[in-house]
Design an enzyme around this catalytic site. Sequence first.
Site, short mmCIF file in Angstrom:
data_model
loop_
_atom_site.label_atom_id
_atom_site.label_comp_id
_atom_site.label_asym_id
_atom_site.label_seq_id
_atom_site.Cartn_x
_atom_site.Cartn_y
_atom_site.Cartn_z
N ASP A 239 51.37 37.03 36.50
CA ASP A 239 50.63 38.11 37.12
C ASP A 239 49.18 37.98 36.62
OD1 ASP A 239 50.14 40.61 38.47
OD2 ASP A 239 50.28 41.61 36.52
N ASP B 202 46.33 40.85 36.87
CA ASP B 202 45.67 42.05 36.33
C ASP B 202 46.43 42.63 35.14
OD1 ASP B 202 43.61 42.06 38.30
OD2 ASP B 202 45.08 42.80 39.75
#
Length: 217
Positions: A7, A9
Site C-alpha cells: 500500500d 499512503d
Amino acid sequence: MTLAIFDLDNTLIAGDSDHAWGQFLADKGIVNAEEYEKANDQFYQDYLSGKLDMTRYLEFSLAPLAAHPMTSLLQWREQFVNERIKPLMLNKAEALVRSHREQGHYILIITATNRFVTEPIAELLGVDHLIATDPEIIDNRYTGAISGIPSFKEGKVTRLNNWLKEQQYSLEGSYFYSDSHNDLPLLEIVDTPVAVDADEKLTSHAMQNNWKIISLR
C-alpha cells in the site's frame, strides 16, 4: 517471481497523498479553500473509519482534474511532490523496498489513490509497477470519471487478480504491507501479510492472526 506488494499512503510514506493533494489545491487557491478542506477532511475521516463512499469521493476528488488543462495540472503536481510528498518519504520504507529488490522480488504498489497523484510517487520509490484508481482521460483532458474498477477494498483484489492473469504471475510467496483495515481483503490472500504502523482495527486483526507487525516511522 515473488511479489512484494505495498500500500502507499501511511505505509510507504508518512501521510495520505490523496488528502495532501486536496490540501495543496486548497492552499494554492485552486479550489474554494474553506468548502474543499471541510469536505476533504470529512472524506478522510470516513476512510479511516471504514465508511468511505468511494463513488462520492471520486466525484469530489477528480473534479479539479477535469476543471483544468493537463499542462497546469502537471505543473501543480510537480510542485506538490516537491513541497508535500518528499518530506513524507521514509528512510526505513525505502530500505525495505530495496531489501525486497535485492532478493529479486517484483515490487508492486497498489493504492486506492488515483494514478495522477501517485504515479510520480511510485517513480520516486523506484517500484516495478503501480496499480491505482485510473481517472478517465479523453483528448488529453481528464473527464472527472474513472476508467475501470477503483483499487479500493475488494477492488484491490479484483485489480490485482486481473493483473496477475495478464502477467501470468501468482501470489505464491507474496508479501503485502499495509496500514489500513480497508486492505484486509488483500491482506487475507497473500502468503505474508504485514501490518505497517497500522490502525487499531488492523493491529487487532494482525495480533489475532499472528501476522507480522512493523513500523517504518
